[in-house]
Motif scaffolding. Sequence first.
Motif, PDB file in Angstrom:
ATOM      1  N   LEU A 234      27.905 -16.840 -72.304  1.00 46.52           N
ATOM      2  CA  LEU A 234      29.028 -15.941 -72.563  1.00 46.52           C
ATOM      3  C   LEU A 234      28.692 -14.920 -73.651  1.00 46.52           C
ATOM      4  N   ILE A 235      28.021 -15.370 -74.697  1.00 46.25           N
ATOM      5  CA  ILE A 235      27.645 -14.453 -75.778  1.00 46.25           C
ATOM      6  C   ILE A 235      26.621 -13.438 -75.281  1.00 46.25           C
ATOM      7  N   GLY A 236      25.762 -13.859 -74.356  1.00 48.94           N
ATOM      8  CA  GLY A 236      24.701 -12.982 -73.880  1.00 48.94           C
ATOM      9  C   GLY A 236      25.132 -11.951 -72.858  1.00 48.94           C
ATOM     10  N   ILE A 237      26.304 -12.123 -72.249  1.00 50.42           N
ATOM     11  CA  ILE A 237      26.747 -11.173 -71.220  1.00 50.42           C
ATOM     12  C   ILE A 237      26.890  -9.757 -71.786  1.00 50.42           C
ATOM     13  N   GLY A 238      27.482  -9.642 -72.970  1.00 50.20           N
ATOM     14  CA  GLY A 238      27.651  -8.319 -73.585  1.00 50.20           C
ATOM     15  C   GLY A 238      26.325  -7.630 -73.860  1.00 50.20           C
ATOM     16  N   PRO A 239      25.386  -8.301 -74.571  1.00 47.97           N
ATOM     17  CA  PRO A 239      24.067  -7.692 -74.760  1.00 47.97           C
ATOM     18  C   PRO A 239      23.366  -7.362 -73.453  1.00 47.97           C
ATOM     19  N   LEU A 240      23.515  -8.211 -72.443  1.00 51.46           N
ATOM     20  CA  LEU A 240      22.897  -7.924 -71.148  1.00 51.46           C
ATOM     21  C   LEU A 240      23.465  -6.643 -70.552  1.00 51.46           C
ATOM     22  N   ALA A 241      24.777  -6.469 -70.635  1.00 51.49           N
ATOM     23  CA  ALA A 241      25.400  -5.246 -70.119  1.00 51.49           C
ATOM     24  C   ALA A 241      24.873  -4.018 -70.857  1.00 51.49           C
ATOM     25  N   ILE A 242      24.700  -4.139 -72.161  1.00 46.76           N
ATOM     26  CA  ILE A 242      24.177  -3.012 -72.948  1.00 46.76           C
ATOM     27  C   ILE A 242      22.752  -2.682 -72.521  1.00 46.76           C
ATOM     28  N   PHE A 243      21.940  -3.704 -72.321  1.00 41.99           N
ATOM     29  CA  PHE A 243      20.556  -3.461 -71.897  1.00 41.99           C
ATOM     30  C   PHE A 243      20.499  -2.867 -70.492  1.00 41.99           C
ATOM     31  N   MET A 244      21.412  -3.286 -69.627  1.00 39.37           N
ATOM     32  CA  MET A 244      21.436  -2.723 -68.283  1.00 39.37           C
ATOM     33  C   MET A 244      21.787  -1.233 -68.324  1.00 39.37           C
ATOM     34  N   LEU A 245      22.711  -0.872 -69.182  1.00 41.39           N
ATOM     35  CA  LEU A 245      23.056   0.550 -69.332  1.00 41.39           C
ATOM     36  C   LEU A 245      21.860   1.347 -69.846  1.00 41.39           C
ATOM     37  N   ALA A 246      21.132   0.755 -70.796  1.00 45.08           N
ATOM     38  CA  ALA A 246      19.950   1.438 -71.318  1.00 45.08           C
ATOM     39  C   ALA A 246      18.888   1.593 -70.226  1.00 45.08           C
ATOM     40  N   LEU A 247      18.749   0.572 -69.377  1.00 41.69           N
ATOM     41  CA  LEU A 247      17.793   0.668 -68.278  1.00 41.69           C
ATOM     42  C   LEU A 247      18.155   1.784 -67.310  1.00 41.69           C
ATOM     43  N   ARG A 248      19.431   1.974 -67.074  1.00 43.89           N
ATOM     44  CA  ARG A 248      19.861   3.059 -66.186  1.00 43.89           C
ATOM     45  C   ARG A 248      19.544   4.428 -66.792  1.00 43.89           C
TER      46      ARG A 248
ATOM     47  N   ALA B 184      15.921 -10.983 -72.926  1.00 41.24           N
ATOM     48  CA  ALA B 184      16.185 -10.375 -74.231  1.00 41.24           C
ATOM     49  C   ALA B 184      17.601 -10.677 -74.694  1.00 41.24           C
ATOM     50  N   ALA B 185      18.567 -10.547 -73.779  1.00 42.12           N
ATOM     51  CA  ALA B 185      19.959 -10.847 -74.123  1.00 42.12           C
ATOM     52  C   ALA B 185      20.124 -12.318 -74.484  1.00 42.12           C
ATOM     53  N   GLY B 186      19.435 -13.189 -73.746  1.00 42.91           N
ATOM     54  CA  GLY B 186      19.489 -14.611 -74.051  1.00 42.91           C
ATOM     55  C   GLY B 186      18.888 -14.922 -75.399  1.00 42.91           C
ATOM     56  N   GLY B 187      17.789 -14.251 -75.735  1.00 46.54           N
ATOM     57  CA  GLY B 187      17.189 -14.453 -77.050  1.00 46.54           C
ATOM     58  C   GLY B 187      18.129 -14.044 -78.171  1.00 46.54           C
ATOM     59  N   VAL B 188      18.783 -12.895 -78.002  1.00 43.36           N
ATOM     60  CA  VAL B 188      19.741 -12.429 -79.016  1.00 43.36           C
ATOM     61  C   VAL B 188      20.910 -13.407 -79.144  1.00 43.36           C
ATOM     62  N   ALA B 189      21.468 -13.814 -77.998  1.00 39.28           N
ATOM     63  CA  ALA B 189      22.617 -14.723 -78.008  1.00 39.28           C
ATOM     64  C   ALA B 189      22.256 -16.073 -78.616  1.00 39.28           C
TER      65      ALA B 189
END
Length: 212
Positions: free
Chosen positions: A135-149, A166-171
Motif C-alpha cells: 500500500l505504501i509503495g503504490i504512490g511511489p510506483l505511480a510517480i515513477f510510472m508518470l516519470a517513465l511516460r 524501486a517503489a518497493g525499496g522506498v516503501a
Amino acid sequence: METDNLIRELAADTRRRSISLSATWRAAAGAATILAATIVLASLGPRPDLAAAMETPRLIFKFLVMITLAITAFGVLFALSRPGANWRKAVPLLAVAPCVLAAGVVVELVVLPPNIWWTSLLGSHGLACLGFIVLIGIGPLAIFMLALRHGASTRPTLAGAIAGLAAGGVAAMLYALHCTDDSPLFVAFWYTSAIIVLASVGAACGRRLIFW
C-alpha cells in the motif's frame, strides 16, 4: 550548410530533453520518498523503541538493504527511461541488495538455533507487513510510472517492473522504521514478497501505460 544547422538543432534538442528528463527523475525520487514517508508517519508512526532499535545491527541491516535496493533499482530505472542508454550495464547492480540480504540470512541461520528459525521467519506481523509495504509503495510506483511516460523507454514491461522494485525499496525502507520484526529471515520472506507484488504490478502497468 542546411544539414549542419539541422544536426546542431537536433543535438541541442537532445541536450534539452536530457536535462529535462534528469530533472524529472530527481523530482520523482524526492516526491516518492516524501509521499511514502508521509504515509508511514501519518498512518503508522515510528516504532516505540526506535531510538534503542537504531543501535541494534538488525534494524540497521534491514534499513540498509532496502535503501540499497531503492538506489540501485532507481539507477536502472533512469537508464531504462532513456532510449539508447546502455541500461544492461546497470542491471548487475540489482544483485547487490539480494546478495547482502542473503548474507544476513546465512548469519542468522548460524547464530539462531534451528528450533526458532520458523518463528523468526513468520514474525509477529507478517501479513500486515506485506500489505502495508504494498500500500505504501503504490504512490511511489505511480510517480515513477508518470516519470517513465515522460521518458522514452524501449522496454516498457521491464521498466515497469524495475519501477516496482524501486517503489518497493522506498516503501520497505520507510516501513522498516515502524516494523518491529527485524530478523533477516523475516525480511527475506515478507519484505521480498511485498516487493515482488509491486514489481508485478509495475510490469503489468508498464506494458499498458508506457509508450512514446
